[in-house]
Design a protein around this motif. Structure first.
Motif, PDB file in Angstrom:
ATOM      1  N   MET A  32       0.837  -1.198   0.000  1.00  0.00           N
ATOM      2  CA  MET A  32       0.000   0.000   0.000  1.00  0.00           C
ATOM      3  C   MET A  32       0.877   1.256   0.000  1.00  0.00           C
ATOM      4  SD  MET A  32      -2.982   1.061   2.687  1.00  0.00           S
ATOM      5  CE  MET A  32      -1.835   1.282   4.025  1.00  0.00           C
ATOM      6  N   TYR A  33       1.908   1.266   0.824  1.00  0.00           N
ATOM      7  CA  TYR A  33       2.788   2.428   0.915  1.00  0.00           C
ATOM      8  C   TYR A  33       3.569   2.634  -0.380  1.00  0.00           C
ATOM      9  CZ  TYR A  33       5.227   5.901   3.698  1.00  0.00           C
ATOM     10  OH  TYR A  33       5.703   7.075   4.197  1.00  0.00           O
ATOM     11  N   THR A  34       3.997   1.534  -1.005  1.00  0.00           N
ATOM     12  CA  THR A  34       4.692   1.623  -2.284  1.00  0.00           C
ATOM     13  C   THR A  34       3.773   2.142  -3.374  1.00  0.00           C
ATOM     14  OG1 THR A  34       6.111  -0.205  -1.610  1.00  0.00           O
ATOM     15  CG2 THR A  34       6.051   0.307  -3.953  1.00  0.00           C
ATOM     16  N   ALA A  35       2.521   1.703  -3.384  1.00  0.00           N
ATOM     17  CA  ALA A  35       1.563   2.191  -4.377  1.00  0.00           C
ATOM     18  C   ALA A  35       1.320   3.689  -4.217  1.00  0.00           C
ATOM     19  CB  ALA A  35       0.245   1.420  -4.257  1.00  0.00           C
ATOM     20  N   ILE A  36       1.221   4.145  -2.991  1.00  0.00           N
ATOM     21  CA  ILE A  36       1.064   5.588  -2.749  1.00  0.00           C
ATOM     22  C   ILE A  36       2.294   6.339  -3.242  1.00  0.00           C
ATOM     23  CG2 ILE A  36       0.947   7.337  -0.920  1.00  0.00           C
ATOM     24  CD1 ILE A  36      -0.810   5.341   0.639  1.00  0.00           C
ATOM     25  N   GLY A  37       3.487   5.779  -2.993  1.00  0.00           N
ATOM     26  CA  GLY A  37       4.720   6.416  -3.448  1.00  0.00           C
ATOM     27  C   GLY A  37       4.831   6.481  -4.957  1.00  0.00           C
ATOM     28  N   ILE A  38       4.413   5.422  -5.635  1.00  0.00           N
ATOM     29  CA  ILE A  38       4.459   5.415  -7.098  1.00  0.00           C
ATOM     30  C   ILE A  38       3.467   6.428  -7.664  1.00  0.00           C
ATOM     31  CG2 ILE A  38       3.935   4.011  -9.143  1.00  0.00           C
ATOM     32  CD1 ILE A  38       5.171   1.631  -7.590  1.00  0.00           C
ATOM     33  N   ALA A  39       2.279   6.476  -7.100  1.00  0.00           N
ATOM     34  CA  ALA A  39       1.287   7.456  -7.563  1.00  0.00           C
ATOM     35  C   ALA A  39       1.786   8.881  -7.329  1.00  0.00           C
ATOM     36  CB  ALA A  39      -0.040   7.229  -6.842  1.00  0.00           C
ATOM     37  N   ALA A  40       2.396   9.131  -6.193  1.00  0.00           N
ATOM     38  CA  ALA A  40       2.934  10.464  -5.912  1.00  0.00           C
ATOM     39  C   ALA A  40       4.099  10.796  -6.837  1.00  0.00           C
ATOM     40  CB  ALA A  40       3.372  10.549  -4.457  1.00  0.00           C
ATOM     41  N   ALA A  41       4.916   9.790  -7.167  1.00  0.00           N
ATOM     42  CA  ALA A  41       6.042  10.025  -8.077  1.00  0.00           C
ATOM     43  C   ALA A  41       5.551  10.368  -9.476  1.00  0.00           C
ATOM     44  CB  ALA A  41       6.945   8.794  -8.114  1.00  0.00           C
ATOM     45  N   VAL A  42       4.534   9.666  -9.949  1.00  0.00           N
ATOM     46  CA  VAL A  42       3.974   9.967 -11.270  1.00  0.00           C
ATOM     47  C   VAL A  42       3.384  11.372 -11.281  1.00  0.00           C
ATOM     48  CG1 VAL A  42       2.129   9.342 -12.885  1.00  0.00           C
ATOM     49  CG2 VAL A  42       3.594   7.571 -11.905  1.00  0.00           C
ATOM     50  N   TYR A  43       2.663  11.723 -10.246  1.00  0.00           N
ATOM     51  CA  TYR A  43       2.083  13.068 -10.145  1.00  0.00           C
ATOM     52  C   TYR A  43       3.190  14.123 -10.107  1.00  0.00           C
ATOM     53  CZ  TYR A  43      -0.594  17.014  -8.401  1.00  0.00           C
ATOM     54  OH  TYR A  43      -1.165  18.249  -8.249  1.00  0.00           O
ATOM     55  N   SER A  44       4.248  13.858  -9.348  1.00  0.00           N
ATOM     56  CA  SER A  44       5.351  14.816  -9.243  1.00  0.00           C
ATOM     57  C   SER A  44       6.086  14.963 -10.570  1.00  0.00           C
ATOM     58  CB  SER A  44       6.333  14.374  -8.160  1.00  0.00           C
ATOM     59  OG  SER A  44       5.716  14.384  -6.910  1.00  0.00           O
ATOM     60  N   LEU A  45       6.266  13.879 -11.287  1.00  0.00           N
ATOM     61  CA  LEU A  45       6.929  13.962 -12.585  1.00  0.00           C
ATOM     62  C   LEU A  45       6.118  14.765 -13.595  1.00  0.00           C
ATOM     63  CD1 LEU A  45       8.555  10.455 -13.018  1.00  0.00           C
ATOM     64  CD2 LEU A  45       9.711  12.662 -13.030  1.00  0.00           C
ATOM     65  N   MET A  46       4.800  14.781 -13.432  1.00  0.00           N
ATOM     66  CA  MET A  46       3.959  15.581 -14.329  1.00  0.00           C
ATOM     67  C   MET A  46       4.088  17.077 -14.021  1.00  0.00           C
ATOM     68  SD  MET A  46       0.565  13.128 -14.773  1.00  0.00           S
ATOM     69  CE  MET A  46      -0.379  14.179 -13.762  1.00  0.00           C
ATOM     70  N   HIS A  47       4.453  17.426 -12.795  1.00  0.00           N
ATOM     71  CA  HIS A  47       4.522  18.831 -12.405  1.00  0.00           C
ATOM     72  C   HIS A  47       5.938  19.353 -12.212  1.00  0.00           C
ATOM     73  CE1 HIS A  47       0.335  17.854 -11.527  1.00  0.00           C
ATOM     74  NE2 HIS A  47       0.117  19.153 -11.690  1.00  0.00           N
ATOM     75  N   LEU A  48       6.912  18.486 -12.239  1.00  0.00           N
ATOM     76  CA  LEU A  48       8.306  18.882 -12.072  1.00  0.00           C
ATOM     77  C   LEU A  48       9.122  18.408 -13.264  1.00  0.00           C
ATOM     78  CD1 LEU A  48       8.961  17.767  -8.381  1.00  0.00           C
ATOM     79  CD2 LEU A  48       8.596  20.099  -9.157  1.00  0.00           C
ATOM     80  N   SER A  49      10.269  19.012 -13.437  1.00  0.00           N
ATOM     81  CA  SER A  49      11.175  18.501 -14.466  1.00  0.00           C
ATOM     82  C   SER A  49      11.840  17.234 -13.930  1.00  0.00           C
ATOM     83  CB  SER A  49      12.231  19.553 -14.818  1.00  0.00           C
ATOM     84  OG  SER A  49      13.158  19.682 -13.762  1.00  0.00           O
ATOM     85  N   PRO A  50      12.270  16.355 -14.818  1.00  0.00           N
ATOM     86  CA  PRO A  50      12.941  15.128 -14.338  1.00  0.00           C
ATOM     87  C   PRO A  50      14.186  15.423 -13.503  1.00  0.00           C
ATOM     88  CG  PRO A  50      12.347  14.895 -16.633  1.00  0.00           C
ATOM     89  CD  PRO A  50      12.056  16.312 -16.262  1.00  0.00           C
ATOM     90  N   LEU A  51      14.908  16.495 -13.823  1.00  0.00           N
ATOM     91  CA  LEU A  51      16.095  16.848 -13.047  1.00  0.00           C
ATOM     92  C   LEU A  51      15.727  17.246 -11.619  1.00  0.00           C
ATOM     93  CD1 LEU A  51      19.144  17.255 -13.059  1.00  0.00           C
ATOM     94  CD2 LEU A  51      18.739  19.602 -13.798  1.00  0.00           C
ATOM     95  N   GLN A  52      14.656  18.022 -11.461  1.00  0.00           N
ATOM     96  CA  GLN A  52      14.209  18.406 -10.118  1.00  0.00           C
ATOM     97  C   GLN A  52      13.757  17.179  -9.329  1.00  0.00           C
ATOM     98  OE1 GLN A  52      11.163  21.262 -11.105  1.00  0.00           O
ATOM     99  NE2 GLN A  52      12.535  22.991 -10.721  1.00  0.00           N
TER     100      GLN A  52
END
Length: 174
Positions: A32-52
């Motif tokens: 469950m915690y990993t799934a939340i982390g993956i979803a947050a990472a995908v969301y963050s990649l949509m709003h941040l540059s890959p370098l950030q």
């Protein structure tokens, strides 16, 4: 031969620890915690540059490491020889490898939580808001399982000693 046994028993120190509480890591919470982390990472990649994103994923654990080293050196007046890197959940990052007083571990993690959040707040004028939100969220994401385990040991804070294993975290009394 009998004198040798007697000499060893008189000069040796025997530590006995009594188990107070053991918390086993449940696979369900990990998934469950990993799934939340993956979803947050995908969301963050949509709003941040890959370098950030990469800088945040590498920078936050390094900030945890350096701040813990600094706290251990200044507050505890000793080197962090009994600490090591853990890659397994829930102790991702730098954590103690031997017995450590529960009160010290709670204090170090409380300071780690607030100092890095305040540091991120101080960087507000220079960093974009989405990056700051990501850094703060990732910091909390890494610390939440640790803080939750320490919270579950709260009734043993006076005399507890924590040891971290691959499958559980245990609290002992000496």
């Amino acid at each position: 031969m009998n004198n040798n046994r007697k000499a060893v028993s008189q000069n040796s120190t025997i530590y006995t620890y009594r188990l107070l509480q053991r918390i086993h890591y449940q696979p369900y919470y990990f998934y469950m915690y990993t799934a939340i982390g993956i979803a947050a990472a995908v969301y963050s990649l949509m709003h941040l540059s890959p370098l950030q994103f990469i800088a945040g994923v590498i920078g936050v654990p390094l900030a945890h490491f350096f701040l813990l080293l600094l706290l251990l050196h200044t507050k505890e007046k000793r080197a962090a020889k009994t600490w090591r890197w853990y890659a397994g959940w829930p102790w991702v990052g730098y954590a103690p490898s031997g017995y450590l007083s529960l009160s010290k571990l709670r204090r170090l993690h409380r300071q780690l939580l607030w100092v890095l959040l305040l540091l991120a707040g101080c960087l507000y004028p220079w960093l974009p808001v989405p990056l700051l939100v990501f850094l703060g969220s990732f910091h909390l994401y890494l610390l939440f399982p640790r803080l939750f385990l320490l919270w579950r040991f709260r009734k043993h804070k006076e005399n507890g000693y924590v040891i971290i294993n691959e499958k559980d975290t245990s609290c002992y009394a000496q």
